[in-house]
Scaffold this motif. Structure first.
Motif, PDB file in Angstrom:
ATOM      1  N   TRP A  94       2.164  -6.387   2.766  1.00  0.00           N
ATOM      2  CA  TRP A  94       2.696  -6.122   4.105  1.00  0.00           C
ATOM      3  C   TRP A  94       2.697  -7.375   4.985  1.00  0.00           C
ATOM      4  CZ3 TRP A  94       5.817  -3.311   6.650  1.00  0.00           C
ATOM      5  CH2 TRP A  94       5.745  -3.197   8.044  1.00  0.00           C
ATOM      6  N   ASP A  95       1.673  -8.205   4.840  1.00  0.00           N
ATOM      7  CA  ASP A  95       1.602  -9.392   5.704  1.00  0.00           C
ATOM      8  C   ASP A  95       2.786 -10.329   5.481  1.00  0.00           C
ATOM      9  OD1 ASP A  95       0.593  -9.795   3.150  1.00  0.00           O
ATOM     10  OD2 ASP A  95      -0.661 -11.470   3.756  1.00  0.00           O
ATOM     11  N   GLN A  96       3.455 -10.204   4.334  1.00  0.00           N
ATOM     12  CA  GLN A  96       4.594 -11.087   4.078  1.00  0.00           C
ATOM     13  C   GLN A  96       5.880 -10.603   4.744  1.00  0.00           C
ATOM     14  OE1 GLN A  96       4.923 -11.892  -0.191  1.00  0.00           O
ATOM     15  NE2 GLN A  96       2.700 -12.010  -0.297  1.00  0.00           N
ATOM     16  N   VAL A  97       5.913  -9.328   5.158  1.00  0.00           N
ATOM     17  CA  VAL A  97       7.159  -8.802   5.739  1.00  0.00           C
ATOM     18  C   VAL A  97       6.976  -8.293   7.167  1.00  0.00           C
ATOM     19  CG1 VAL A  97       8.042  -8.129   3.474  1.00  0.00           C
ATOM     20  CG2 VAL A  97       6.811  -6.459   4.846  1.00  0.00           C
ATOM     21  N   GLN A  98       5.745  -8.272   7.608  1.00  0.00           N
ATOM     22  CA  GLN A  98       5.404  -7.688   8.900  1.00  0.00           C
ATOM     23  C   GLN A  98       6.285  -8.219  10.041  1.00  0.00           C
ATOM     24  OE1 GLN A  98       1.314  -8.411   9.583  1.00  0.00           O
ATOM     25  NE2 GLN A  98       1.079  -6.762  11.071  1.00  0.00           N
ATOM     26  N   GLN A  99       6.630  -9.496   9.959  1.00  0.00           N
ATOM     27  CA  GLN A  99       7.397 -10.112  11.041  1.00  0.00           C
ATOM     28  C   GLN A  99       8.903  -9.954  10.877  1.00  0.00           C
ATOM     29  OE1 GLN A  99       5.716 -11.105  13.548  1.00  0.00           O
ATOM     30  NE2 GLN A  99       3.733 -10.968  12.508  1.00  0.00           N
ATOM     31  N   CYS A 100       9.358  -9.395   9.758  1.00  0.00           N
ATOM     32  CA  CYS A 100      10.804  -9.293   9.528  1.00  0.00           C
ATOM     33  C   CYS A 100      11.406  -8.228  10.440  1.00  0.00           C
ATOM     34  CB  CYS A 100      11.104  -8.915   8.080  1.00  0.00           C
ATOM     35  SG  CYS A 100      10.521 -10.113   6.890  1.00  0.00           S
ATOM     36  N   GLU A 129      14.023  -6.537   9.804  1.00  0.00           N
ATOM     37  CA  GLU A 129      14.480  -5.456   8.929  1.00  0.00           C
ATOM     38  C   GLU A 129      13.619  -5.448   7.675  1.00  0.00           C
ATOM     39  OE1 GLU A 129      18.566  -6.497   8.258  1.00  0.00           O
ATOM     40  OE2 GLU A 129      19.202  -5.373  10.047  1.00  0.00           O
ATOM     41  N   VAL A 130      13.112  -4.271   7.333  1.00  0.00           N
ATOM     42  CA  VAL A 130      12.229  -4.154   6.171  1.00  0.00           C
ATOM     43  C   VAL A 130      12.750  -3.045   5.258  1.00  0.00           C
ATOM     44  CG1 VAL A 130       9.905  -3.488   5.425  1.00  0.00           C
ATOM     45  CG2 VAL A 130      10.183  -5.000   7.399  1.00  0.00           C
ATOM     46  N   ILE A 131      12.822  -3.351   3.969  1.00  0.00           N
ATOM     47  CA  ILE A 131      13.221  -2.338   2.975  1.00  0.00           C
ATOM     48  C   ILE A 131      11.950  -1.736   2.380  1.00  0.00           C
ATOM     49  CG2 ILE A 131      14.486  -1.918   0.830  1.00  0.00           C
ATOM     50  CD1 ILE A 131      15.923  -4.660   1.391  1.00  0.00           C
ATOM     51  N   LEU A 132      11.850  -0.402   2.427  1.00  0.00           N
ATOM     52  CA  LEU A 132      10.682   0.271   1.840  1.00  0.00           C
ATOM     53  C   LEU A 132      11.107   1.004   0.568  1.00  0.00           C
ATOM     54  CD1 LEU A 132       7.712   1.290   1.979  1.00  0.00           C
ATOM     55  CD2 LEU A 132       8.575   3.248   3.287  1.00  0.00           C
ATOM     56  N   VAL A 133      10.433   0.688  -0.535  1.00  0.00           N
ATOM     57  CA  VAL A 133      10.710   1.366  -1.805  1.00  0.00           C
ATOM     58  C   VAL A 133       9.470   2.123  -2.261  1.00  0.00           C
ATOM     59  CG1 VAL A 133      12.467  -0.311  -2.521  1.00  0.00           C
ATOM     60  CG2 VAL A 133      10.073  -0.689  -3.172  1.00  0.00           C
ATOM     61  N   GLU A 134       9.685   3.046  -3.225  1.00  0.00           N
ATOM     62  CA  GLU A 134       8.584   3.875  -3.724  1.00  0.00           C
ATOM     63  C   GLU A 134       7.716   3.167  -4.744  1.00  0.00           C
ATOM     64  OE1 GLU A 134       9.442   7.714  -5.445  1.00  0.00           O
ATOM     65  OE2 GLU A 134      11.176   7.943  -4.142  1.00  0.00           O
ATOM     66  N   GLY A 135       8.351   2.378  -5.599  1.00  0.00           N
ATOM     67  CA  GLY A 135       7.627   1.888  -6.766  1.00  0.00           C
ATOM     68  C   GLY A 135       7.592   0.372  -6.861  1.00  0.00           C
ATOM     69  N   PHE A 138      15.872 -10.309  -2.206  1.00  0.00           N
ATOM     70  CA  PHE A 138      15.483  -9.569  -0.998  1.00  0.00           C
ATOM     71  C   PHE A 138      13.991  -9.776  -0.768  1.00  0.00           C
ATOM     72  CE2 PHE A 138      19.265  -7.499  -2.611  1.00  0.00           C
ATOM     73  CZ  PHE A 138      20.020  -7.297  -1.462  1.00  0.00           C
ATOM     74  N   HIS A 139      13.664 -10.608   0.196  1.00  0.00           N
ATOM     75  CA  HIS A 139      12.253 -10.919   0.417  1.00  0.00           C
ATOM     76  C   HIS A 139      11.619 -10.022   1.472  1.00  0.00           C
ATOM     77  CE1 HIS A 139      11.819 -14.494  -2.140  1.00  0.00           C
ATOM     78  NE2 HIS A 139      13.140 -14.483  -2.032  1.00  0.00           N
ATOM     79  N   ASN A 140      12.477  -9.230   2.148  1.00  0.00           N
ATOM     80  CA  ASN A 140      11.957  -8.348   3.208  1.00  0.00           C
ATOM     81  C   ASN A 140      11.712  -6.950   2.653  1.00  0.00           C
ATOM     82  OD1 ASN A 140      14.710  -8.065   2.764  1.00  0.00           O
ATOM     83  ND2 ASN A 140      15.097  -7.255   4.823  1.00  0.00           N
ATOM     84  N   VAL A 141      11.023  -6.888   1.510  1.00  0.00           N
ATOM     85  CA  VAL A 141      10.802  -5.596   0.874  1.00  0.00           C
ATOM     86  C   VAL A 141       9.305  -5.326   0.772  1.00  0.00           C
ATOM     87  CG1 VAL A 141      11.007  -6.643  -1.430  1.00  0.00           C
ATOM     88  CG2 VAL A 141      11.318  -4.199  -1.190  1.00  0.00           C
ATOM     89  N   THR A 142       8.940  -4.043   0.906  1.00  0.00           N
ATOM     90  CA  THR A 142       7.562  -3.634   0.695  1.00  0.00           C
ATOM     91  C   THR A 142       7.571  -2.303  -0.065  1.00  0.00           C
ATOM     92  OG1 THR A 142       5.394  -3.229   1.716  1.00  0.00           O
ATOM     93  CG2 THR A 142       7.313  -2.403   2.897  1.00  0.00           C
ATOM     94  N   CYS A 143       6.403  -1.837  -0.461  1.00  0.00           N
ATOM     95  CA  CYS A 143       6.344  -0.688  -1.354  1.00  0.00           C
ATOM     96  C   CYS A 143       5.172   0.201  -0.980  1.00  0.00           C
ATOM     97  CB  CYS A 143       6.199  -1.202  -2.787  1.00  0.00           C
ATOM     98  SG  CYS A 143       5.839   0.071  -3.987  1.00  0.00           S
ATOM     99  N   ARG A 178      11.138  -2.842  14.532  1.00  0.00           N
ATOM    100  CA  ARG A 178      11.880  -3.300  13.352  1.00  0.00           C
ATOM    101  C   ARG A 178      12.751  -2.153  12.851  1.00  0.00           C
ATOM    102  NH1 ARG A 178       6.576  -2.494  11.654  1.00  0.00           N
ATOM    103  NH2 ARG A 178       6.058  -4.676  11.929  1.00  0.00           N
ATOM    104  N   THR A 179      13.728  -2.497  12.036  1.00  0.00           N
ATOM    105  CA  THR A 179      14.530  -1.474  11.366  1.00  0.00           C
ATOM    106  C   THR A 179      14.007  -1.297   9.948  1.00  0.00           C
ATOM    107  OG1 THR A 179      16.470  -2.088  12.643  1.00  0.00           O
ATOM    108  CG2 THR A 179      16.854  -0.860  10.615  1.00  0.00           C
ATOM    109  N   ILE A 180      13.787  -0.042   9.577  1.00  0.00           N
ATOM    110  CA  ILE A 180      13.280   0.250   8.233  1.00  0.00           C
ATOM    111  C   ILE A 180      14.380   0.877   7.390  1.00  0.00           C
ATOM    112  CG2 ILE A 180      11.492   1.454   6.912  1.00  0.00           C
ATOM    113  CD1 ILE A 180       9.834   0.285   8.922  1.00  0.00           C
ATOM    114  N   TYR A 181      14.630   0.298   6.256  1.00  0.00           N
ATOM    115  CA  TYR A 181      15.567   0.870   5.282  1.00  0.00           C
ATOM    116  C   TYR A 181      14.761   1.583   4.210  1.00  0.00           C
ATOM    117  CZ  TYR A 181      19.230  -1.915   7.421  1.00  0.00           C
ATOM    118  OH  TYR A 181      20.124  -2.447   8.311  1.00  0.00           O
ATOM    119  N   LEU A 182      14.918   2.905   4.127  1.00  0.00           N
ATOM    120  CA  LEU A 182      14.199   3.669   3.111  1.00  0.00           C
ATOM    121  C   LEU A 182      15.060   3.727   1.849  1.00  0.00           C
ATOM    122  CD1 LEU A 182      12.939   6.706   5.269  1.00  0.00           C
ATOM    123  CD2 LEU A 182      11.711   4.592   4.685  1.00  0.00           C
ATOM    124  N   ALA A 183      14.622   3.017   0.824  1.00  0.00           N
ATOM    125  CA  ALA A 183      15.375   3.017  -0.444  1.00  0.00           C
ATOM    126  C   ALA A 183      14.562   3.770  -1.490  1.00  0.00           C
ATOM    127  CB  ALA A 183      15.668   1.583  -0.882  1.00  0.00           C
TER     128      ALA A 183
END
Ligand SMILES: [Zn+2]
Length: 370
Positions: free
Chosen positions: A255-261, A263-269, A281-286, A305-310
């Motif tokens: 999370w600390d790598q994307v916290q400041q983005c 736009e953040v992409i959130l994935v399940e796995g 895509f470096h603005n991704v977390t899981c 921030r804007t969250i993209y739920l993928a």
């Protein structure tokens, strides 16, 4: 025991003649004989301290600590003891003896020895309380999980089936494998490794690394170190696919790598995470599953921030249902949320594995609806 007693030296030396210390170099002022005895010093209020120090030493086996400081054994001796170059003086031939079972060291060159606390004192040239503080800080990494993850990393390239599995899941970047510290649990060897480092079996059971019946808990699994846990993905379809150690799965991945983005992409796995990272895509977390824990939820809502739920577009619709309910909750908190529609039956991993590319995924992001 912060200093080396004669009894300890004799136990360690085990019949070898103890040579008079030759080195009178830079570390001479640290020689044990000139220091106050740390543990027995103020007799009186000690027993609690004593117990805490005992626990600290249990939790940081000397050999593991030495190896983390790049110490390597040059040769094994009897009863599991090891001999190598001394990290405390300019050693030309191995004179540093380590007994992993007793958690003690002794150097025949500079004549110094003791336990892990004494080693930290000498290595960092600090006093006893600072050495204890350094070790407590180091323990903060959970040293046991750190050791286990390091062991699994070593196994990854020794097992063709593990590398083949990563390849089949679209994971090709060796830098990313290294960066994420991805490993492999072949099963049947972690327990022996950790016990040889001095961890008691009971500790391994408590951590969930070893089952009640004494077997490695992770068998034929690709392993990802998390914040205070290890995620294991089974290679075999016969076993449950996902497994965590007991305890919390932790926060959102890296999370600390994307916290400041913005736009953040959130994935399940984590396999979704890796292919997206690989695609640039470096603005991704899981979230490691489609149900977020409280910690993860608070992270998502801690800023603008804007969250993209993928999430997965699985055939039973569970991923999309979870995305929908999460989107509602986040929106109530004022978070800008978009849901990414993957082709039916796909998750981000299979999307890339089956030929999707970064441009196509970017179009999905742009088409994402609130
Ligand atoms: Zn030495």
């Amino acid at each position: 025991m912060g200093t080396t007693s004669l009894a300890q030296r004799m136990v360690l030396a085990d019949g070898r003649t103890h040579r008079v210390p030759l080195s009178t170099g830079a570390h001479h002022h640290c020689l044990g004989s000139q220091r106050a005895l740390p543990y027995s010093a103020d007799r009186g209020k000690k027993s609690v301290n004593r117990q805490a120090l005992h626990d600290l030493k249990q939790q940081i086996p000397l050999l593991g600590y030495l190896q983390a400081h790049d110490w390597r054994a040059a040769r094994p001796l009897s009863r599991g003891r090891l001999m190598g170059l001394c990290p405390l003086h300019d050693d030309q031939k191995p004179s540093f003896l380590v007994d992993p079972h007793k958690n003690l060291f002794y150097c025949y060159g500079c004549g110094r020895g003791g336990d892990v606390i004494r080693f930290a004192e000498l290595y960092y040239q600090v006093r006893f309380p600072e050495a204890v503080a350094l070790l407590r800080q180091w323990r903060g990494l959970p040293p046991l999980l750190h050791e286990a993850a390091g062991f699994y990393r070593m196994q990854l390239h020794r097992h063709r089936e593990a590398v083949a599995y990563l390849y089949q899941r679209g994971i090709r970047s060796s830098e990313l494998i290294e960066h994420m510290q991805i490993g492999y649990a072949p099963g049947g060897c972690l327990r022996a490794w950790l016990m040889q480092l001095g961890y008691p079996l009971q500790t391994l059971r408590q951590a969930g690394l070893v089952t009640a019946s004494g077997y490695d808990a992770y068998l034929h699994r690709v392993v990802f170190p998390l914040d205070g846990n290890l995620y294991g993905r089974s290679l075999s379809a016969a076993a449950p696919p996902h497994r965590f150690l007991p305890g919390a799965k932790g926060g959102l991945y890296a999370w600390d790598q994307v916290q400041q983005c913005p736009e953040v992409i959130l994935v399940e796995g984590l396999f979704d995470y890796v292919v997206l990272r690989q695609a640039g895509f470096h603005n991704v977390t899981c979230s490691m599953g489609n149900h977020l824990n409280g910690h993860q939820y608070r992270q998502l809502t801690d800023g603008r921030r804007t969250i993209y739920l993928a999430f997965d577009a699985d055939t039973d619709g569970s991923g999309q249902q979870a995305a929908q309910s999460l989107a509602c909750r986040l929106r109530e908190q004022g978070v800008d949320v978009r849901r990414v529609s993957l082709p039916d039956g796909h998750d981000p991993n299979s999307f890339f594995v089956q030929g999707g590319d970064a441009r196509q995924f970017q179009s999905l992001l742009e088409a994402a609806r609130p």
